[in-house]
Scaffold this motif. Structure first.
Motif, PDB file in Angstrom:
ATOM      1  N   THR A  91       0.800  -1.227   0.000  1.00  0.00           N
ATOM      2  CA  THR A  91       0.000   0.000   0.000  1.00  0.00           C
ATOM      3  C   THR A  91       0.832   1.278   0.000  1.00  0.00           C
ATOM      4  O   THR A  91       0.344   2.338  -0.346  1.00  0.00           O
ATOM      5  CB  THR A  91      -0.948   0.011   1.217  1.00  0.00           C
ATOM      6  N   TYR A  93       3.124   2.525  -1.842  1.00  0.00           N
ATOM      7  CA  TYR A  93       3.362   3.269  -3.087  1.00  0.00           C
ATOM      8  C   TYR A  93       2.344   4.390  -3.270  1.00  0.00           C
ATOM      9  O   TYR A  93       2.614   5.387  -3.947  1.00  0.00           O
ATOM     10  CB  TYR A  93       3.337   2.323  -4.288  1.00  0.00           C
ATOM     11  N   LYS A  94       1.166   4.262  -2.648  1.00  0.00           N
ATOM     12  CA  LYS A  94       0.129   5.294  -2.778  1.00  0.00           C
ATOM     13  C   LYS A  94       0.574   6.610  -2.132  1.00  0.00           C
ATOM     14  O   LYS A  94       0.091   7.681  -2.502  1.00  0.00           O
ATOM     15  CB  LYS A  94      -1.174   4.818  -2.139  1.00  0.00           C
ATOM     16  N   HIS A  96       3.153   8.055  -2.628  1.00  0.00           N
ATOM     17  CA  HIS A  96       3.920   8.842  -3.593  1.00  0.00           C
ATOM     18  C   HIS A  96       3.064   9.862  -4.331  1.00  0.00           C
ATOM     19  O   HIS A  96       3.560  10.565  -5.204  1.00  0.00           O
ATOM     20  CB  HIS A  96       4.638   7.912  -4.581  1.00  0.00           C
ATOM     21  N   ARG A  97       1.788   9.948  -3.948  1.00  0.00           N
ATOM     22  CA  ARG A  97       0.981  11.048  -4.477  1.00  0.00           C
ATOM     23  C   ARG A  97       1.439  12.384  -3.884  1.00  0.00           C
ATOM     24  O   ARG A  97       1.166  13.446  -4.435  1.00  0.00           O
ATOM     25  CB  ARG A  97      -0.501  10.837  -4.116  1.00  0.00           C
ATOM     26  N   ARG A 116       5.563   7.162 -12.967  1.00  0.00           N
ATOM     27  CA  ARG A 116       4.844   6.294 -12.027  1.00  0.00           C
ATOM     28  C   ARG A 116       3.864   7.102 -11.189  1.00  0.00           C
ATOM     29  O   ARG A 116       2.745   6.658 -10.908  1.00  0.00           O
ATOM     30  CB  ARG A 116       5.847   5.555 -11.133  1.00  0.00           C
ATOM     31  N   ILE A 120      -0.123   6.449 -10.778  1.00  0.00           N
ATOM     32  CA  ILE A 120      -0.765   6.213  -9.478  1.00  0.00           C
ATOM     33  C   ILE A 120      -1.905   7.203  -9.274  1.00  0.00           C
ATOM     34  O   ILE A 120      -2.996   6.836  -8.812  1.00  0.00           O
ATOM     35  CB  ILE A 120       0.275   6.323  -8.345  1.00  0.00           C
ATOM     36  N   LYS A 121      -1.680   8.456  -9.615  1.00  0.00           N
ATOM     37  CA  LYS A 121      -2.739   9.459  -9.477  1.00  0.00           C
ATOM     38  C   LYS A 121      -3.929   9.130 -10.362  1.00  0.00           C
ATOM     39  O   LYS A 121      -5.076   9.483 -10.053  1.00  0.00           O
ATOM     40  CB  LYS A 121      -2.200  10.846  -9.822  1.00  0.00           C
ATOM     41  N   THR A 124      -3.872   3.761 -11.470  1.00  0.00           N
ATOM     42  CA  THR A 124      -3.185   2.565 -11.952  1.00  0.00           C
ATOM     43  C   THR A 124      -2.277   1.997 -10.859  1.00  0.00           C
ATOM     44  O   THR A 124      -1.521   2.731 -10.226  1.00  0.00           O
ATOM     45  CB  THR A 124      -2.342   2.889 -13.193  1.00  0.00           C
ATOM     46  N   ILE A 125      -2.342   0.693 -10.647  1.00  0.00           N
ATOM     47  CA  ILE A 125      -1.455   0.023  -9.699  1.00  0.00           C
ATOM     48  C   ILE A 125      -0.195  -0.404 -10.443  1.00  0.00           C
ATOM     49  O   ILE A 125      -0.271  -1.194 -11.386  1.00  0.00           O
ATOM     50  CB  ILE A 125      -2.135  -1.201  -9.067  1.00  0.00           C
ATOM     51  N   PRO A 126       0.974   0.104 -10.076  1.00  0.00           N
ATOM     52  CA  PRO A 126       2.202  -0.276 -10.781  1.00  0.00           C
ATOM     53  C   PRO A 126       2.475  -1.767 -10.654  1.00  0.00           C
ATOM     54  O   PRO A 126       2.164  -2.381  -9.621  1.00  0.00           O
ATOM     55  CB  PRO A 126       3.282   0.545 -10.072  1.00  0.00           C
ATOM     56  N   LEU A 131       7.955  -2.164  -9.074  1.00  0.00           N
ATOM     57  CA  LEU A 131       8.120  -1.534  -7.766  1.00  0.00           C
ATOM     58  C   LEU A 131       9.265  -2.178  -6.994  1.00  0.00           C
ATOM     59  O   LEU A 131      10.052  -1.489  -6.340  1.00  0.00           O
ATOM     60  CB  LEU A 131       6.830  -1.646  -6.955  1.00  0.00           C
TER      61      LEU A 131
END
Length: 347
Positions: A91, A93-94, A96-97, A116, A120-121, A124-126, A131
């Motif tokens: 979770t 990575y979210k 990084h918004r 990336r 994400i914004k 899209t799930i990388p 990752l």
């Protein structure tokens, strides 16, 4: 320098730098400026970055490499989300918004990071392999040959032993974990005890990396504070609240290290001592007095608790606790490094 009590060793301590570089040497109104105080050992107790981008880690690595110390021991903190592999893939990575804090400029990103972030914004799930490669490249910044040649040692949770060229040999317990806080990295539930073995007959799980008993370790480094010492959040206008970990305090009482470094609570910057060598003894709440003029001139707060100092540390009976958070609650680098002389065992 050798003494009957061991080898006098200088330790410079910082934490919660959050990708803030030291000010230039000419900006003498700031204690946190280049060069950092010269020491045998530099300790950094986490929150190396604001939100764990590779560009942030690269800036932090540059700062660490330039620091004048033989050995530089580093742990992660809750903001260093790309160093917590399981959390980031699940979770983290979210997070990084977010690319700015308290009005600061946006973090400059590499092209792949910007791409990336936009994905994400957009919801899209990388791909996990992408990752995983990304975050392992980041950890490599702290563990590759270039970092090791500069004296950097990245510490995972557990026990680590080091020997300096002076002959001093010492053992560290390190942990980047702290009680869960706003869904950041390296978190555990507050009622979980990951630092002490359960009582005989208990059905509680056995922690993977418990803190050993006295006299096994000389220094503790955790990101979060133990309960009751330099761990209060809030200010004079709001209710002050202790947020440190009770389990860590019990572990520190058993281990009785010479020095215990942490950060995480920016308002808690300071140092204090605990006497009596037992977890049941309360920690002195008053901070060790700081001479502001001397701190600015010397670029740090200096304490000599070696056998040559006016007030030597009694190992086993006292622990010096230091919250070395460099930034304040607005992420401004307004605090000074702590520099301590103490005796470490001969190898």
């Amino acid at each position: 320098m050798a003494s009957t009590a061991g080898i006098k060793t200088r330790i410079c301590m910082i934490s919660d730098t959050h990708t803030t570089s030291p000010y230039s040497p000419s900006e003498k109104e700031h204690a946190y400026r280049n060069p950092l105080p010269e020491a045998d050992i530099l300790l950094h107790s986490g929150d190396l970055t604001k939100v764990g981008y590779r560009t942030e880690h690269e800036e932090t690595i540059s700062m660490l490499k330039a620091a004048p110390a033989e050995l530089k021991l580093v742990i992660a903190g809750n903001h260093d989300i790309t160093l917590d592999e399981e959390y980031f893939l699940c979770t983290g990575y979210k997070k990084h918004r977010k690319t700015a804090y308290f009005g600061a400029k946006n973090i400059p990103l590499h092209k792949d990071e910007q791409t990336r972030l936009e994905a994400i914004k957009g919801g899209t799930i990388p791909p996990p392999p992408e990752l995983l490669s990304y975050i392992r490249d980041i950890k490599d910044l702290y563990t590759n040959e270039s970092a090791r040649a500069a004296g950097i040692r990245y510490l995972d949770e557990g026990i680590h032993t080091f020997t300096l060229t002076s002959g001093a040999k010492f053992t560290v317990y390190a942990s980047p974990y702290q009680p869960e806080f706003c869904n950041w990295a390296f978190a555990y539930h507050r009622n979980e005890d990951r630092f002490n073995l359960p009582a005989p007959g208990s059905t509680a799980p056995i922690p993977a990396n418990p803190v050993p008993d006295f006299p096994s370790i000389d220094i503790m480094i955790t990101h979060g504070p133990p309960a009751g010492v330099l761990d209060r959040v809030g200010d004079d206008r709001n209710k002050l609240e202790h947020v440190g970990c009770e389990s860590l305090m019990r572990a520190a009482g058993r281990a009785r290290p010479r020095l215990y470094l942490f950060g995480h609570i920016h308002e808690g910057w300071g140092a204090g001592s605990k006497e009596g060598g037992s977890a049941s003894v309360s920690v002195k709440q008053e901070r060790i007095p700081v001479d502001e003029k001397d701190m600015l001139e010397k670029q740090g707060v200096y304490l000599d608790i070696s056998s040559e100092g006016e007030r030597p540390l009694a190992f086993g009976d006292e622990t010096l606790f230091v919250n070395a958070s460099i930034v304040d609650i607005y992420y401004r680098p307004v605090h000074a490094p702590w520099v301590v002389d103490l005796d470490l065992p001969r190898g």
